[in-house]
Structures are given as C-alpha cells and as structure tokens.
Design a protein around this motif. Structure first.
Motif, PDB file in Angstrom:
ATOM      1  N   LEU A  53       0.829  -1.210   0.000  1.00 41.28           N
ATOM      2  CA  LEU A  53       0.000   0.000   0.000  1.00 41.28           C
ATOM      3  C   LEU A  53       0.861   1.256   0.000  1.00 41.28           C
ATOM      4  CD1 LEU A  53      -2.860  -0.944   2.495  1.00 41.28           C
ATOM      5  CD2 LEU A  53      -2.873  -1.029   0.010  1.00 41.28           C
ATOM      6  N   GLN A  55       3.510   1.743  -1.590  1.00 44.06           N
ATOM      7  CA  GLN A  55       3.968   2.015  -2.956  1.00 44.06           C
ATOM      8  C   GLN A  55       2.957   2.829  -3.750  1.00 44.06           C
ATOM      9  OE1 GLN A  55       4.669  -1.782  -4.728  1.00 44.06           O
ATOM     10  NE2 GLN A  55       6.575  -2.150  -3.608  1.00 44.06           N
ATOM     11  N   HIS A  56       1.682   2.730  -3.388  1.00 39.49           N
ATOM     12  CA  HIS A  56       0.633   3.343  -4.202  1.00 39.49           C
ATOM     13  C   HIS A  56      -0.087   4.512  -3.524  1.00 39.49           C
ATOM     14  CE1 HIS A  56       0.970   0.106  -7.112  1.00 39.49           C
ATOM     15  NE2 HIS A  56       1.012  -0.735  -6.103  1.00 39.49           N
ATOM     16  N   TYR A  57      -0.009   4.594  -2.196  1.00 35.35           N
ATOM     17  CA  TYR A  57      -0.745   5.620  -1.461  1.00 35.35           C
ATOM     18  C   TYR A  57       0.190   6.344  -0.514  1.00 35.35           C
ATOM     19  CZ  TYR A  57      -4.715   2.905  -3.132  1.00 35.35           C
ATOM     20  OH  TYR A  57      -5.617   2.244  -3.919  1.00 35.35           O
ATOM     21  N   VAL A 106      -5.083  -4.173  -4.188  1.00 32.95           N
ATOM     22  CA  VAL A 106      -3.805  -3.577  -4.601  1.00 32.95           C
ATOM     23  C   VAL A 106      -2.818  -4.672  -4.988  1.00 32.95           C
ATOM     24  CG1 VAL A 106      -1.799  -2.282  -3.760  1.00 32.95           C
ATOM     25  CG2 VAL A 106      -4.100  -1.437  -3.317  1.00 32.95           C
ATOM     26  N   THR A 110      -1.258  -5.056  -8.728  1.00 34.84           N
ATOM     27  CA  THR A 110       0.174  -5.031  -9.007  1.00 34.84           C
ATOM     28  C   THR A 110       0.622  -6.354  -9.622  1.00 34.84           C
ATOM     29  OG1 THR A 110       0.699  -5.692  -6.738  1.00 34.84           O
ATOM     30  CG2 THR A 110       0.729  -3.337  -7.235  1.00 34.84           C
TER      31      THR A 110
END
Length: 163
Positions: A53, A55-57, A106, A110
């Motif tokens: 998480l 990595q994306h948020y 997520v 990915t």
C-alpha cells in the motif's frame, strides 16, 4: 457491574437463542478471535507499514486505514460480544469488508501489472474477506426477520437434507 455485563454478553448461559445454536461456537469463539486478530493487524500495520500500500498511497493514508481497521475490529468485537449491539457489529463489519478488500485489490492489481509474486497473497487475502461477509449476511437476515416478525423456528434456520 461485571456480573451484569457478563449476563448481557454472548458467553452467558442462554444468550444464544435455541434457533441459533449452530452459530454459538462462531459467536463465542471464532468471531471474537477474528476481531482481535483484526485489531492486532491494524496496529502492526500502522506501526510497521504495509509495503504494497505504501507504494501506491501516501503514508498518512495507509496509517489511517490501518488504525481505522483496528477501530472497526474493536467495534465489531463489542458488537459480537453483546448480542443487543448487533447493528454496531453490522456497521463495523461493513467497514471491515471494505478495508480488508483494499489490500488484496492492490496486490492483485500489481500482480496483473507484472509482479507475479503477489498473486497468491492477493487471492488468499481476498478469501479472508469472506469471513466478515458471511457474518454480515447472517446479521442482515436476523435483523430482517426480527423487523418483519418472521418466526425464528428451528425449521427456518436449518437446511433440510430431504429438500
């Protein structure tokens, strides 16, 4: 005071109605254990971060999700422990389903993007969502039956093998 709280809890004798005896072990052991596990998961997720998480948020959003997961787990634990608070449990389980679905989503996204190592974890965690989902369905049916005055008898809550 503690005796009164115990009598109102799911662990008191007669707290689980006769037509719901098949849920007794779930309500007294597995669901509270699941909710305590969710509380611990949220605390450790906030303390140690969740790499997929992160990595994306943004980090504050991930921490807020982890702490809110712990809060929802605590509310669900209170709701499952005291049958009169089943609506509190229902609301908390709705949030748990949404929050628990974010992480496997997520991971699976990915994995679809080329990271094949996350497929198994994503699918396994997605299956974890089925535990609170099953409880939500049972709570909705129970609340609906109570609201419309549907008789809760043994024959309505068990599956007939001959049918």
């Amino acid at each position: 005071m503690f005796a009164r709280l115990f009598r109102a809890s799911v662990w008191a004798r007669g707290a689980v109605p006769a037509h719901e005896r098949d849920d007794q072990l779930d309500a007294r052991f597995f669901l509270p254990l699941f909710d305590v596990g969710i509380i611990i998961l949220g605390i450790f997720g906030a303390m140690n971060h969740i790499p997929a998480l992160d990595q994306h948020y943004p980090e504050p959003l991930v921490d807020a999700l982890a702490y809110s997961l712990s809060l929802a787990g605590a509310l669900a634990l209170v709701g499952v422990s005291f049958p009169r608070l089943e609506r509190l449990e229902l609301c908390a389980k709705f949030f748990l389903i949404a929050a628990l679905a974010v992480y496997p989503a997520v991971l699976l996204l990915t994995a679809a993007g080329g990271d094949n190592q996350r497929w198994v974890a994503g699918i396994g965690l997605a299956l974890l969502v089925l535990i609170p989902f099953r409880r939500v369905v049972r709570l909705i049916v129970r609340i609906w039956r109570h609201r419309v005055g549907y008789p809760a008898t043994e024959e309505l809550t068990t599956i007939d093998a001959d049918a």
